[in-house]
Design an enzyme around this catalytic site. Structure first.
Site, PDB file in Angstrom:
ATOM      1  N   CYS A  53       2.641  17.956  22.435  1.00 18.59           N
ATOM      2  CA  CYS A  53       3.938  17.288  22.286  1.00 18.59           C
ATOM      3  C   CYS A  53       4.691  17.814  21.067  1.00 18.59           C
ATOM      4  O   CYS A  53       5.915  17.982  21.096  1.00 18.59           O
ATOM      5  CB  CYS A  53       3.756  15.778  22.161  1.00 18.59           C
ATOM      6  N   ARG A 136       4.192  14.345  31.407  1.00 19.63           N
ATOM      7  CA  ARG A 136       5.351  15.119  30.950  1.00 19.63           C
ATOM      8  C   ARG A 136       6.385  15.197  32.084  1.00 19.63           C
ATOM      9  O   ARG A 136       6.503  16.215  32.773  1.00 19.63           O
ATOM     10  CB  ARG A 136       4.910  16.504  30.497  1.00 19.63           C
TER      11      ARG A 136
END
Length: 236
Positions: A53, A136
């Protein structure tokens, strides 16, 4: 008790983007109304202070100007709290250097979603992957608030940012010039002319001597679209 079917409920391509109000690192937002007239990339990430991330947020932030030139607003989300978001983004700016990126400041909104309400509404929770972290997910929303593309990545795989940018450019090009785009299309490549809707049009196309158009068969015709015309769609 919440069922798996409820958790997996999600809007589809062509649907109006579900509305919500949220607290973000850039203040309160009313989504998607606050971004009317803009394209929006709404994306989720699993958790703050995680390496994949971190690499993604640095990349998004580094490319923010490129997306803004495409009239596109970035909006991030995770199920972490606001103070965790703020601490993580400060750490990215002050301590992380990656692939030549450093001192990266994230100025687009990052949504606090502790209740997971937004993640559930958008189907960002995939129980087979995780029941506590959003995968995601990437939602491309047009200026009228309609979802135009949805892309999902698992927790372990970072996103392809060249493709995310290509999608925005492709959607804008298809809309502006009423064309379709072939596999692996890039600005400057030939585009696909909409399929002939009658025998007469099909015959005309096959017999056409237009140098800018190529017909491989009646249903498959392409034409040139110079890169300059695609670039002209960008915000000046």
């Amino acid at each position: 008790m919440e069922t798996q079917e409820q958790v997996l409920t999600m809007p589809r391509i062509g649907d109006k983007a579900p509305s919500f109000k949220a607290v973000t690192t850039q203040g309160d937002i009313n989504f998607p109304q606050d971004y009317a007239g803009k394209w929006v990339i709404l994306f989720s990430h699993p958790a703050d202070f995680t390496p994949v991330c971190t690499s993604e947020f640095m990349t998004f932030a580094s490319m923010q100007g490129e997306f803004e030139a495409l009239n596109t607003q970035l909006v991030g989300l995770s199920v972490d709290g606001l103070y965790s978001h703020i601490a993580w983004l400060r750490t990215i700016k002050e301590k992380i250097e990656y692939k030549g990126m450093k001192n990266v400041e994230v100025t687009f909104p990052l949504i606090e979603d502790i209740t997971m309400n937004v993640a559930k509404t958008y189907g960002m929770l995939q129980p087979g992957e995780s029941t506590t972290k959003a995968v995601r997910a990437v939602f491309f929303i047009d200026p009228k608030g309609i979802i135009r593309t949805i892309v999902y990545y698992p927790l372990s795989l970072g996103r392809n940012f060249d493709e995310l940018k290509r999608i925005i450019i492709g959607l804008q090009t298809a809309d502006a010039y009423s064309v379709a785009l072939p596999a692996d299309w890039r600005p400057g490549d030939d585009v696909i002319v909409p399929t002939a809707g009658s025998c007469g049009v099909a015959k005309e196309r096959m017999e056409s001597t237009d140098a800018d158009q190529t017909c491989y068969d009646w249903f498959f015709c392409t034409r040139k679209l110079p890169k300059e015309k695609v670039d002209a769609l960008r915000v000046k």
